[in-house]
Design a protein around this motif. Structure first.
Motif, short mmCIF file in Angstrom:
data_model
loop_
_atom_site.label_atom_id
_atom_site.label_comp_id
_atom_site.label_asym_id
_atom_site.label_seq_id
_atom_site.Cartn_x
_atom_site.Cartn_y
_atom_site.Cartn_z
N ILE A 60 0.84 -1.20 0.00
CA ILE A 60 0.00 0.00 0.00
C ILE A 60 0.88 1.25 0.00
N GLY A 61 0.42 2.27 -0.71
CA GLY A 61 1.12 3.53 -0.78
C GLY A 61 0.31 4.50 -1.61
N TRP A 62 0.75 5.75 -1.67
CA TRP A 62 0.00 6.77 -2.41
C TRP A 62 0.72 7.08 -3.71
N ASN A 63 0.01 6.90 -4.83
CA ASN A 63 0.65 7.04 -6.14
C ASN A 63 0.96 8.50 -6.45
N PRO A 64 2.04 8.75 -7.19
CA PRO A 64 2.49 10.12 -7.40
C PRO A 64 1.55 10.99 -8.21
N GLU A 65 0.81 10.41 -9.14
CA GLU A 65 -0.09 11.22 -9.95
C GLU A 65 -1.09 11.97 -9.08
N ASP A 66 -1.52 11.33 -7.99
CA ASP A 66 -2.53 11.91 -7.11
C ASP A 66 -1.93 12.46 -5.82
N ALA A 67 -0.64 12.77 -5.83
CA ALA A 67 0.03 13.25 -4.62
C ALA A 67 -0.67 14.45 -4.01
N ILE A 68 -1.19 15.32 -4.86
CA ILE A 68 -1.82 16.54 -4.38
C ILE A 68 -3.09 16.25 -3.56
N ASP A 69 -3.66 15.07 -3.74
CA ASP A 69 -4.89 14.70 -3.04
C ASP A 69 -4.64 14.04 -1.68
N MET A 70 -3.39 13.64 -1.41
CA MET A 70 -3.14 12.90 -0.17
C MET A 70 -3.25 13.81 1.05
N THR A 71 -4.12 13.43 1.99
CA THR A 71 -4.33 14.18 3.22
C THR A 71 -3.55 13.54 4.37
N ASP A 72 -3.48 14.22 5.48
CA ASP A 72 -2.86 13.63 6.66
C ASP A 72 -3.60 12.38 7.10
N ASP A 96 5.94 10.90 -11.10
CA ASP A 96 5.39 10.73 -12.44
C ASP A 96 5.23 12.12 -13.06
N TYR A 97 6.10 12.42 -14.03
CA TYR A 97 6.07 13.73 -14.67
C TYR A 97 5.29 13.70 -15.98
N HIS A 98 4.71 12.56 -16.30
CA HIS A 98 3.92 12.47 -17.53
C HIS A 98 2.62 13.25 -17.39
N TRP A 99 2.02 13.13 -16.22
CA TRP A 99 0.77 13.83 -15.94
C TRP A 99 1.09 15.10 -15.15
N ASP A 100 0.28 16.14 -15.33
CA ASP A 100 0.58 17.41 -14.67
C ASP A 100 -0.40 17.75 -13.55
N ARG A 130 8.19 7.59 -13.82
CA ARG A 130 7.81 7.86 -15.22
C ARG A 130 8.29 9.25 -15.60
N GLU A 131 9.22 9.27 -16.54
CA GLU A 131 9.80 10.52 -17.04
C GLU A 131 10.40 11.34 -15.90
N ALA A 132 10.94 10.64 -14.88
CA ALA A 132 11.45 11.32 -13.70
C ALA A 132 12.65 10.59 -13.11
N THR A 133 13.37 9.85 -13.93
CA THR A 133 14.39 8.93 -13.42
C THR A 133 15.45 9.62 -12.57
N GLU A 134 15.95 10.74 -13.05
CA GLU A 134 17.04 11.42 -12.33
C GLU A 134 16.60 11.86 -10.94
N ASP A 135 15.40 12.44 -10.84
CA ASP A 135 14.91 12.89 -9.54
C ASP A 135 14.58 11.72 -8.62
N VAL A 136 14.05 10.64 -9.18
CA VAL A 136 13.78 9.45 -8.37
C VAL A 136 15.07 8.92 -7.76
N ALA A 137 16.10 8.79 -8.57
CA ALA A 137 17.39 8.29 -8.07
C ALA A 137 17.97 9.22 -7.02
N ARG A 138 17.88 10.53 -7.26
CA ARG A 138 18.43 11.50 -6.32
C ARG A 138 17.72 11.44 -4.97
N ILE A 139 16.39 11.37 -5.00
CA ILE A 139 15.64 11.36 -3.74
C ILE A 139 15.86 10.05 -3.00
N LEU A 140 15.88 8.93 -3.71
CA LEU A 140 16.16 7.65 -3.04
C LEU A 140 17.53 7.70 -2.36
#
Length: 261
Positions: A60-72, A96-100, A130-140
């Motif tokens: 279970i986890g919160w998908n990045p496309e809907d990150a803006i919807d995740m509440t406390d 996920d940088y494919h969706w805005d 998705r279309e975010a490899t460099e930032d994913v690697a950096r944050i990990l």
């Protein structure tokens, strides 16, 4: 027996024939699978499935496309859910940088919060990139995710990045696209990834492998992914099934002597 490490059998598209889908998986020698919840409705649907089926595990986890919807409250729900013995990973999470829909800064914050939550829980990560490899690697790397590791789900980047993710203690997972005629990059990468760091998945109901491309995917078809990996690596299907299953058990820290359920 095969291990489908990424399914969405909690999707409504399986409601009408769920039992038949599982029966076909058994017939295809798919002995284990992980069902993934990515938002409140799909997370809630994970638990009845893993409670009723001994060899289906949950993530279970919160998908990045809907990150803006995740509440406390959503974050707290995930934190509570991670204590269930059948939950073996936190994910799928990532960027996920494919969706805005969700700004990058919001995605980054939600990604980091969930990495830290997984570290606190001692659970591996399932990463969506998705279309975010460099930032994913950096944050990990910045969050020292190598301490828990995990899997790069439905991998579609090149070997150079795969090698970097393996160095961060992640497995590389391939799904239906590795069977597509135009998927030369995935096939080249799969050929180079050491079999000891490779996983297989369907991501069903999405990304059905050839010759079922465009149709609803299901766990039984992970066998087609395994067959393609075997072909690429010059191994038998049995060797790929055995190694990728052992990899999955190790990645998700599943103790065969005390199975869920």
């Amino acid at each position: 027996m095969l291990f489908d490490t990424h399914t969405h059998i909690n999707d409504e598209s399986f409601d009408a024939d769920f039992s038949e889908v599982l029966a076909r998986a058994q017939q295809a020698e798919v002995g284990r699978m992980i069902v993934v919840g990515v938002d409140r409705p799909t997370i809630e649907r994970v638990f009845p499935i893993i409670d009723q089926h001994k060899f289906i595990y949950g993530a279970i986890g919160w998908n990045p496309e809907d990150a803006i919807d995740m509440t406390d409250a959503d974050f707290a729900m995930i934190k509570r859910g991670l204590t269930h013995p059948g939950i073996v990973a936190l994910g799928e999470i990532g960027l996920d940088y494919h969706w805005d829909k969700s700004p990058k800064s919001v995605q980054h914050d939600v990604f980091r919060r969930q990495i830290r939550l997984a570290k606190d829980a001692g659970l591996p990560l399932i990463i969506h990139s998705r279309e975010a490899t460099e930032d994913v690697a950096r944050i990990l790397s910045e969050e020292h995710a190598e301490t828990i590791g995990g899997v790069m789900h439905c991998y579609s980047d090149d070997w150079t990045w795969a090698e970097r993710f393996i160095g961060l203690n992640f497995y590389i997972s391939f799904g239906g696209p590795v069977t597509f005629k135009n998927a030369q990059l995935q096939r080249e990468t799969a050929t180079k990834v050491p079999i000891e760091r490779l996983l297989i998945e369907t991501d069903c109901p999405f990304l059905s492998p050839h010759p079922f491309r465009g149709k609803r995917n299901e766990p039984a078809r992970v066998r087609l992914v395994a067959e393609k990996i075997a072909e690429l690596k010059g191994l038998s299907l049995e060797e790929v099934a055995e190694q990728t299953t052992q990899n999955a058990l190790r990645c998700f820290r599943i103790d065969e002597s005390s199975e869920n359920g």
